[in-house]
Design a protein around this motif. Structure first.
Motif, PDB file in Angstrom:
ATOM      1  N   UNK A   1       0.854  -1.184   0.000  1.00  0.00           N
ATOM      2  CA  UNK A   1       0.000   0.000   0.000  1.00  0.00           C
ATOM      3  C   UNK A   1       0.893   1.238   0.000  1.00  0.00           C
ATOM      4  N   UNK A   2       0.472   2.303  -0.697  1.00  0.00           N
ATOM      5  CA  UNK A   2       1.322   3.480  -0.838  1.00  0.00           C
ATOM      6  C   UNK A   2       0.473   4.749  -0.784  1.00  0.00           C
ATOM      7  N   UNK A   3       0.710   5.645   0.201  1.00  0.00           N
ATOM      8  CA  UNK A   3      -0.001   6.920   0.225  1.00  0.00           C
ATOM      9  C   UNK A   3       0.343   7.751  -1.013  1.00  0.00           C
ATOM     10  N   UNK A   4      -0.591   8.613  -1.398  1.00  0.00           N
ATOM     11  CA  UNK A   4      -0.366   9.458  -2.579  1.00  0.00           C
ATOM     12  C   UNK A   4      -1.106  10.775  -2.431  1.00  0.00           C
ATOM     13  N   UNK A   5      -0.735  11.722  -3.290  1.00  0.00           N
ATOM     14  CA  UNK A   5      -1.446  12.981  -3.479  1.00  0.00           C
ATOM     15  C   UNK A   5      -1.622  13.146  -4.983  1.00  0.00           C
TER      16      UNK A   5
END
Length: 163
Positions: free
Chosen positions: A12-16
């Motif tokens: 899982x990878x946070x993003x903007x």
């Protein structure tokens, strides 16, 4: 040039990112500048992007319309605003290949990956992947400002397979 496709597991990878509804024909005129906008948004918050920018194709509808996002992965989940959406790219299984060449041939890389999945008996759009759950990704490993020859641009293309 295309690498051999493979199935990988991504964390899982946070993003903007900024979301955009656009036609395939209008994509080159509208989506790339969103990368700069998200980069500036991150910079004003003192946050460095993690890796290269991405496009995420959330939904394809009609003959050529795309619901997509342009943005960067981040080291932590950030607070969104009315322009920039934040979230977490789901971890799990993805089919992936690496494409080297100009961006106007990326559609062919998507088609090749879909055909490979079909030959493996894997549905590239399974029911287990929600409509707005980052179905297809393009991760731009090469910055054209650093590598001016489009023949040497590297893009990873990945399709989320569900669990």
């Amino acid at each position: 040039m295309l690498s051999d496709p493979k199935i990988i597991t991504r964390p899982a990878q946070p993003f903007a990112a900024i979301q955009l509804d656009v036609s395939r024909a209008e994509l080159p005129q509208h989506a790339p500048q969103l990368i700069d906008e998200v980069g500036g948004w991150l910079g004003r918050r003192g946050v460095a992007p993690v890796g290269a920018p991405f496009f995420s194709y959330l939904r394809m509808y009609g003959e050529s319309m795309l619901d997509m996002e342009a943005g960067f992965f981040t080291s932590r989940l950030l607070e969104a605003d009315d322009r920039v959406r934040t979230g977490v790219l789901p971890g799990g299984r993805y089919a992936m290949l690496r494409y080297t060449g100009p961006y106007d041939r990326l559609y062919e890389a998507h088609m090749a990956l879909g055909e490979w999945l079909g030959s493996q008996g894997v549905d590239p759009m399974p029911e287990s992947v929600a409509r707005y759950d980052h179905v297809r990704l393009e991760h731009y490993e090469t910055d054209p400002a650093d590598v001016p020859d489009p023949a040497n641009w590297i893009t990873d293309v990945a399709f989320r397979l569900g669990d």
